[in-house]
Enzyme design. Sequence first.
Site, PDB file in Angstrom:
ATOM      1  CG  LEU A   1      -1.983  -1.150   1.158  1.00 53.17           C
ATOM      2  CD1 LEU A   1      -2.737  -1.265   2.484  1.00 53.17           C
ATOM      3  CD2 LEU A   1      -2.980  -0.922   0.014  1.00 53.17           C
TER       4      LEU A   1
ATOM      5  CB  ILE B   1      10.702  14.973 -10.374  1.00 51.16           C
ATOM      6  CG1 ILE B   1       9.387  14.519  -9.735  1.00 51.16           C
ATOM      7  CG2 ILE B   1      11.667  13.797 -10.533  1.00 51.16           C
ATOM      8  CD1 ILE B   1       8.686  13.390 -10.457  1.00 51.16           C
TER       9      ILE B   1
ATOM     10  CG  LEU C   1      14.351  22.094  -9.778  1.00 50.33           C
ATOM     11  CD1 LEU C   1      13.571  23.353  -9.419  1.00 50.33           C
ATOM     12  CD2 LEU C   1      15.678  22.461 -10.431  1.00 50.33           C
ATOM     13  CD  GLU C   2      11.332  17.282  -4.096  1.00 49.81           C
ATOM     14  OE1 GLU C   2      10.605  18.036  -3.444  1.00 49.81           O
ATOM     15  OE2 GLU C   2      11.090  16.048  -4.215  1.00 49.81           O
TER      16      GLU C   2
ATOM     17  CD  GLU D   1      11.773  23.722 -17.703  1.00 52.73           C
ATOM     18  OE1 GLU D   1      11.673  22.805 -16.887  1.00 52.73           O
ATOM     19  OE2 GLU D   1      10.867  23.993 -18.538  1.00 52.73           O
TER      20      GLU D   1
ATOM     21  CB  VAL E   1      15.551  17.309 -24.820  1.00 52.60           C
ATOM     22  CG1 VAL E   1      16.164  15.956 -25.125  1.00 52.60           C
ATOM     23  CG2 VAL E   1      16.206  17.947 -23.605  1.00 52.60           C
TER      24      VAL E   1
ATOM     25  CG  HIS F   1      12.995  36.328  19.793  1.00 52.80           C
ATOM     26  ND1 HIS F   1      13.396  36.713  18.526  1.00 52.80           N
ATOM     27  CD2 HIS F   1      14.074  36.521  20.610  1.00 52.80           C
ATOM     28  CE1 HIS F   1      14.651  37.135  18.584  1.00 52.80           C
ATOM     29  NE2 HIS F   1      15.083  37.028  19.830  1.00 52.80           N
TER      30      HIS F   1
END
Length: 471
Positions: A41, A188, A190-191, A207, A242, A450
Amino acid sequence: ASSADPYDVIIVGGGPGGYVAAIKAGQLGLRTAIVEGRGALGGTCLNVGCIPSKAMLHNSNLYHAAKHDFKDRGIDVSDLKLNLPQMLKNKEKAVSGLTKGVEGLIKKNKVDYVKGWASFAGPTSLNISLTEGGETQIEGKNIIIATGSEVTPFPGMEFDEKSIVSSTGALDLEKVPEKMIVIGGGVIGLEMGSVWNRLGANVQVVEFLSSIGGAGIDGEVAKSFQKILQKQGVQFKLGTKVIDAEKKDGKVYLNVEDAKSGKKEQLDADVVLVAIGRRPTVKNLNLEAIGVELDNKGRVIVDDEFNTTCKGVKCIGDATFGPMLAHKAEEEGIAAVEIIKHGHGHVNYETIPSVIYTHPEVAWVGKSSEELKKDGVNIKVGTFPFMANSRAKTVLDTDGMVKVITEAETDKILGVHIIGPNAGELLAEAVLAMEYGASSEDVARTCHAHPTMSEAIKEAMLAAHFKAIHM
Ligand code: FAD
Ligand code: NAD
């Protein structure tokens, strides 16, 4: 009910949309089944998405910090080494722990877990090709399609998940590639680009558009984000199309062209990550047979109560409209079940948060400056940099800012955009404020502890309403 009676609700797909819907249905006393074919799952999110990527993002960030940042903090480490197999093992441990946890919750809420792939035999019946072998048929008064999404392939590029990879392969590379090209500068790209950059790869993001971050990101934030990632070593080739790829001598060669001038160029890499978006997974459901219609992007068409064009069949999550996010799927799962049980249920699409889990993180809710200007809204903007936040200064983590956008006439908050440490956690306050229809003054007058990073939100709200104190 005897086992031959139809279920009150059957949910097809065990991702965050489906499993949350199933738990809610169980809690509301509906006789419920969930069908999932992948053997666990949790769907894309737990198995090959949110969870494993965050495990890799966190640990690769620690490694990168230890290598490049600890010395300045007064911590000398020697003999620092990457143990990639161990890092991958920890990721797997997080995944298996959480997917088993979900299975436990399903059981606890008396939901039947049917292991296999479903396809419609009729509007109220499903054929299941069982994981253990053989077939069965189950009946449900209501059926919810929650089959999620799959990676959009690049025409002509076949995933071998070793040298041409999707996000799934990029979560499981056996060694750090010397050179990685990422096609697509969205979430995706960039991560996962950040992960491998931190672990030592030379990463270049190609890009098509002239900015990064995907849909909905604020323009000013996107620019600052790109600069910060460049400082970390990620290279960008924007406005670049591309064309195709070929594999030769253990390398991948990409033919690209400048989107404006048409100038052609060849790039090469050891690994190419294709991250140009995802598309709904609906092809094996036999939807044609029951008259469930799709739009031109392959998404299941639903009305505002998640009803498809076939009576009794609903659809939620990545398989239908809206942002492809786990928490959006979850909200829809709950609302769909509440509609079945009570006749009403609701999702506020104006306050769905977006987070990119790089370092610093990028997080936003509501509209960007560009969207609001396009809509002709008269706006006020308040910003506050983390450079002026005492906690960020203390922990030497000052890249980024908070940007608050309000409606000029009413002071109502219309968008909050954060780039900075823990932006994803900080954003929750802004989401709650917007959910309650708050003004920037409401948040600015709320006491914030603070020294915390959350004071940067208070200060940006002050700036939008009148003037920040610490700027
Ligand atoms: P899914 O999670 O895709 O689940 C659908 C399930 O249905 C799958 O398990 C599939 O096996 C099953 N299924 C399909 N067809 C059938 C059938 N015929 N019979 C039985 N079962 C079937 N979102 C976030 O909010 N935060 C993040 O940090 C984040 N990170 C991500 C990172 C990556 C690398 C990726 C790829 C995605 C990420 N996402 C993230 C997106 C998130 O994973 C999806 O939005 C979310 O999983 C959608 O949930 P869902 O329930 O609609 O579908
Ligand atoms: P995306 O839509 O975020 O980004 C795709 C990018 O690829 C866009 O910037 C687009 O302009 C570019 N692109 C498209 N075709 C191209 C081409 N031919 N050449 C060059 N660039 C091209 O998609 P994604 O990054 O693949 O992510 C898929 C989905 O998964 C997203 O909807 C996202 O919401 C979800 N996701 C979310 C998270 C998160 O919430 N942190 C993390 C990962 C994935």
